[in-house]
Design a protein around this motif. Structure first.
Motif, mmCIF file in Angstrom:
data_model
loop_
_atom_site.group_PDB
_atom_site.id
_atom_site.type_symbol
_atom_site.label_atom_id
_atom_site.label_comp_id
_atom_site.label_asym_id
_atom_site.label_seq_id
_atom_site.Cartn_x
_atom_site.Cartn_y
_atom_site.Cartn_z
ATOM 1 N N GLY A 115 0.775 -1.226 0.000
ATOM 2 C CA GLY A 115 0.000 0.000 0.000
ATOM 3 C C GLY A 115 0.806 1.276 0.000
ATOM 4 N N TYR A 116 2.030 1.249 -0.540
ATOM 5 C CA TYR A 116 2.908 2.414 -0.460
ATOM 6 C C TYR A 116 2.528 3.549 -1.418
ATOM 7 C CZ TYR A 116 6.479 0.474 2.677
ATOM 8 O OH TYR A 116 7.169 -0.001 3.759
ATOM 9 N N ARG A 117 1.557 3.328 -2.300
ATOM 10 C CA ARG A 117 1.117 4.411 -3.188
ATOM 11 C C ARG A 117 -0.350 4.773 -2.953
ATOM 12 N NH1 ARG A 117 3.749 4.011 -9.320
ATOM 13 N NH2 ARG A 117 5.304 5.623 -8.944
ATOM 14 N N MET A 118 -0.806 4.590 -1.737
ATOM 15 C CA MET A 118 -2.195 4.886 -1.419
ATOM 16 C C MET A 118 -2.359 6.397 -1.288
ATOM 17 S SD MET A 118 -4.535 3.243 1.594
ATOM 18 C CE MET A 118 -4.298 1.598 0.896
ATOM 19 N N ASN A 119 -2.817 7.029 -2.359
ATOM 20 C CA ASN A 119 -2.922 8.471 -2.388
ATOM 21 C C ASN A 119 -3.911 8.882 -3.471
ATOM 22 O OD1 ASN A 119 -2.004 11.315 -3.461
ATOM 23 N ND2 ASN A 119 -1.127 11.139 -1.417
ATOM 24 N N TRP A 137 -3.955 -1.642 -4.253
ATOM 25 C CA TRP A 137 -3.625 -2.828 -3.467
ATOM 26 C C TRP A 137 -3.304 -2.346 -2.052
ATOM 27 C CZ3 TRP A 137 -4.654 -7.346 -2.328
ATOM 28 C CH2 TRP A 137 -3.772 -8.270 -1.764
ATOM 29 N N THR A 138 -4.121 -2.762 -1.098
ATOM 30 C CA THR A 138 -4.097 -2.183 0.234
ATOM 31 C C THR A 138 -2.847 -2.558 1.002
ATOM 32 O OG1 THR A 138 -6.493 -2.505 0.162
ATOM 33 C CG2 THR A 138 -5.549 -1.790 2.252
ATOM 34 N N SER A 139 -2.399 -3.804 0.871
ATOM 35 C CA SER A 139 -1.200 -4.256 1.577
ATOM 36 C C SER A 139 -0.808 -5.636 1.087
ATOM 37 C CB SER A 139 -1.454 -4.314 3.088
ATOM 38 O OG SER A 139 -0.334 -4.843 3.784
ATOM 39 N N ASP A 140 0.488 -5.934 1.124
ATOM 40 C CA ASP A 140 0.945 -7.301 0.866
ATOM 41 C C ASP A 140 0.584 -8.232 2.020
ATOM 42 O OD1 ASP A 140 2.007 -6.750 -1.604
ATOM 43 O OD2 ASP A 140 4.062 -6.495 -0.887
ATOM 44 N N GLN A 141 0.246 -7.653 3.160
ATOM 45 C CA GLN A 141 -0.134 -8.451 4.326
ATOM 46 C C GLN A 141 -1.559 -8.964 4.135
ATOM 47 O OE1 GLN A 141 0.026 -10.648 6.739
ATOM 48 N NE2 GLN A 141 1.524 -9.338 7.778
ATOM 49 N N THR A 142 -1.688 -10.263 3.878
ATOM 50 C CA THR A 142 -3.003 -10.844 3.627
ATOM 51 C C THR A 142 -3.513 -11.671 4.802
ATOM 52 O OG1 THR A 142 -1.891 -12.679 2.490
ATOM 53 C CG2 THR A 142 -2.775 -10.887 1.118
ATOM 54 N N ASP A 143 -2.778 -11.718 5.913
ATOM 55 C CA ASP A 143 -3.273 -12.377 7.113
ATOM 56 C C ASP A 143 -4.550 -11.660 7.561
ATOM 57 O OD1 ASP A 143 -2.371 -14.085 9.780
ATOM 58 O OD2 ASP A 143 -3.431 -12.235 10.257
ATOM 59 N N ALA A 144 -5.661 -12.389 7.650
ATOM 60 C CA ALA A 144 -6.961 -11.754 7.870
ATOM 61 C C ALA A 144 -7.025 -10.998 9.192
ATOM 62 C CB ALA A 144 -8.065 -12.812 7.819
ATOM 63 N N LEU A 145 -6.439 -11.532 10.240
ATOM 64 C CA LEU A 145 -6.488 -10.861 11.531
ATOM 65 C C LEU A 145 -5.747 -9.533 11.476
ATOM 66 C CD1 LEU A 145 -7.643 -11.347 14.358
ATOM 67 C CD2 LEU A 145 -5.444 -12.321 15.017
ATOM 68 N N HIS A 146 -4.600 -9.522 10.847
ATOM 69 C CA HIS A 146 -3.822 -8.283 10.705
ATOM 70 C C HIS A 146 -4.517 -7.320 9.748
ATOM 71 C CE1 HIS A 146 0.576 -6.680 10.747
ATOM 72 N NE2 HIS A 146 -0.297 -5.700 10.775
ATOM 73 N N ARG A 147 -5.137 -7.868 8.717
ATOM 74 C CA ARG A 147 -5.772 -7.040 7.697
ATOM 75 C C ARG A 147 -6.928 -6.194 8.247
ATOM 76 N NH1 ARG A 147 -6.348 -5.817 2.127
ATOM 77 N NH2 ARG A 147 -4.440 -6.489 1.115
ATOM 78 N N ILE A 148 -7.569 -6.665 9.323
ATOM 79 C CA ILE A 148 -8.648 -5.869 9.921
ATOM 80 C C ILE A 148 -8.144 -4.484 10.271
ATOM 81 C CG2 ILE A 148 -10.024 -5.606 12.028
ATOM 82 C CD1 ILE A 148 -10.647 -8.560 11.899
ATOM 83 N N TYR A 149 -6.967 -4.401 10.890
ATOM 84 C CA TYR A 149 -6.411 -3.107 11.300
ATOM 85 C C TYR A 149 -6.001 -2.268 10.083
ATOM 86 C CZ TYR A 149 -6.241 -5.084 15.997
ATOM 87 O OH TYR A 149 -6.578 -5.645 17.208
ATOM 88 N N ILE A 150 -5.392 -2.908 9.096
ATOM 89 C CA ILE A 150 -4.942 -2.194 7.904
ATOM 90 C C ILE A 150 -6.131 -1.597 7.158
ATOM 91 C CG2 ILE A 150 -3.853 -2.502 5.637
ATOM 92 C CD1 ILE A 150 -2.058 -4.651 6.965
#
Length: 575
Positions: free
Chosen positions: A376-380, A391-404
């Motif tokens: 998500g480094y170009r979220m602007n 693309w919101t984040s490379d982190q696709t772990d669902a529990l972590h993704r809630i916060y992102i």
């Protein structure tokens, strides 16, 4: 606009887009920070005496560490439903600078300044030339930060985001499933399995290109050589497009057109096209061979446009592109720019990129393009007139993704935030999360998948079919509805999170409730809904029960909007 009406150049050293005075004794600031795989952490802090700066100096990825967005509660608090809130975001594709100057002891207003980051960017403006600063987007709410969010979302979908009022399709991206192990049969198998689940779009990620320097489970070579790898895909991309269409799928492809590897035919032909200083050994990015092309050079602009143009002309059935950018602006020096204008690079490089994107959009107005940058480094908002989604984040772990996703949704609507269901054991955290939880979290935004579907168990595949079908029926509300945040994952013990979307007519709503932590004898949670018509009666249905035919105890109940908002419902205990 800064216009030099004279003949001689002038130097601009700090050129902001906006300066906003705020007369308040106590302000509380909300902003988003983070890192790769941990983007968009929500931070809330008092705005103390002195200067607070939110900025980035990455060069070409404006959300590295800090998003160019904020909310300011002017009543000494930040509440979801109450109080006066100013929300702002800078639409700029490069380095940003948002500054809060608080001299309240002296009785002066708090001053908010937002614009291009001036660090290393003194701008030489030649005679008879004009520099236009980026847009600063601003809204004001008297009903807390929730209304500020809805203001931004509605405006953005209607007036700023490309195709902002169109539905986004459910896709499968190949990256986490096979990485660069691309083969003709492997892609066909993934498409067959995804079509069976009810998918709509298949996207082939990195690894499909390069012949002299093949992307064979390595990122050291091939960038810049955007011809199909004959060894991996002997039947070509056109064959994949036809196969996808035969399965009822659309086809998409990954590119990283602003980059080049030193191990590439492009670099061998044009070593002068990269950003670097002529007198110093360059610093390399990914794979220790990656470099950034110099977009201030018109030949490079033609090349980057040509990457898309050639792909589309050679394979007219492509309907989606994933555009990646995995490197900061190392070697911030141009072999093309005049030496007296080197400090213009941070700005002129972005202005050149925007010209290329405008050119692509004129040629291919209906092509769907996702913007990715190490996640998500170009979220602007500076990119969203040219890209339909992020693309919101490379982190696709669902529990972590809630916060992102929770943080990103403060400023960006659900239809631009891509959220994918990962494999049973996440590639990054190694955590195992049930398939229902994974689908429920990804359904909070634009649903997709990031796996090899055949690796799901038969029971998981059956559930995936039902979850995808449920999302399709709810998609208009999720992607175009008003967002109401009910329970923050940052509140209390962080054991619950809940949000909901309501359509414009208040006839339908979609409510998400996540239990992230469970311990013995935890009390059940009462959730009070928002945004409903108090005089309307609503039928509650569980959209995608874990076991078909066995919904939760709330399923089938008819309840008034007033009761749901004032008394709420008890979320059934989880088994």
């Amino acid at each position: 606009e800064y216009e030099n009406e004279g003949r001689k150049p002038i130097s601009l050293q700090k050129y902001m887009s906006a300066a906003l005075p705020v007369r308040s004794q106590e302000c509380v600031l909300l902003h988003l920070d983070g890192d790769h795989g941990n983007e968009n952490n929500e931070n809330i802090e008092p705005l103390g005496e002195g200067i607070k700066i939110i900025s980035t100096q990455d060069g070409g990825r404006p959300s590295v560490h800090n998003n160019a967005s904020f909310m300011l509660g002017t009543d000494g608090k930040i509440s979801e439903t109450e109080g006066n809130v100013i929300a702002g975001t800078l639409a700029w594709t490069g380095n940003h600078h948002i500054e809060f100057v608080n001299n309240r002891i002296s009785g002066r207003p708090i001053l908010i300044m937002a614009g291009i980051n001036p660090v290393g960017a003194d701008y030489t403006l030649d005679g008879k030339k004009t520099l236009t600063t980026p847009e600063f987007i601003l809204t004001y709410s008297t009903k807390g930060k929730g209304q500020a969010t809805r203001n931004i979302h509605t405006w953005a979908r209607k007036h700023h985001i490309l195709d902002g009022e169109k539905e986004r399709e459910i896709l499968l991206n190949s990256w986490e499933g096979v990485r660069q192990d691309i083969t003709q049969d492997g892609m066909n198998d993934m498409m067959t399995d995804f079509a069976r689940l009810g998918g709509e779009m298949f996207v082939m990620d990195d690894g499909w290109f390069g012949n002299k320097y093949i992307r064979d489970n390595s990122d050291k070579g091939g960038l810049g050589d955007w011809q199909v790898c004959r060894q991996k895909l002997p039947l070509g991309i056109g064959n994949l497009v036809s196969f996808a269409n035969s399965k009822g799928l659309k086809f998409g492809i990954w590119i990283e057109p602003e980059m080049v590897n030193t191990q590439s035919e492009l670099y061998e032909k044009h070593p002068d096209w990269v950003l670097r200083h002529e007198d110093f050994e360059p610093t390399y990015g990914r794979g220790k061979t990656q470099m950034l092309l110099d977009l201030t050079n018109p030949q490079v602009q033609d090349f980057v446009f040509g990457v898309v143009d050639n792909l589309m002309k050679e394979n007219p059935g492509i309907e989606y592109i994933k555009w990646d950018h995995n490197m900061c602006m190392y070697n911030a020096s141009s072999l093309y720019l005049n030496k007296s204008h080197q400090s213009n690079l941070y700005v002129d490089h972005q202005l050149a990129l925007q010209q290329v994107l405008k050119r692509i959009r004129r040629a291919y107005p209906k092509l769907v393009i996702q913007l990715c940058a190490s996640g998500g480094y170009r979220m602007n908002y500076g990119y969203l007139p040219y890209f339909q989604e992020l693309w919101t984040s490379d982190q696709t772990d669902a529990l972590h993704r809630i916060y992102i996703q929770w943080g990103a949704l403060n400023f960006y609507p659900a239809n631009v935030l891509a959220a994918h269901v990962c494999s049973t054991q996440n590639k990054y955290t190694q955590r195992r999360v049930p398939v229902k939880f994974r689908f429920d979290v990804a359904s909070m935004c634009r649903l997709g998948m990031e796996m090899v579907p055949s690796q799901l168990t038969p029971a998981e595949q059956e559930y995936a079919q039902r979850a995808i079908a449920a999302y399709k029926s709810l998609r208009p509300v999720i992607q175009q509805g008003d967002l109401y945040k009910l329970v923050s994952p940052y509140e209390g013990n962080g054991d619950f999170c809940s949000l909901m979307y309501v359509n414009e007519k208040q006839t339908r709503a979609v409510v998400f409730v996540y239990r992230m932590l469970y311990t013995r004898h935890m009390p059940n949670k009462i959730i009070k809904f928002q945004g409903l018509d108090p005089d309307r009666k609503y039928l509650i249905k569980e959209a995608a029960p874990e076991v078909e035919g066995k919904p939760c105890s709330l399923d089938g109940k008819i309840v008034s909007g007033r009761y749901l908002m004032e008394e709420g419902v008890v979320i059934p205990e989880l088994t």
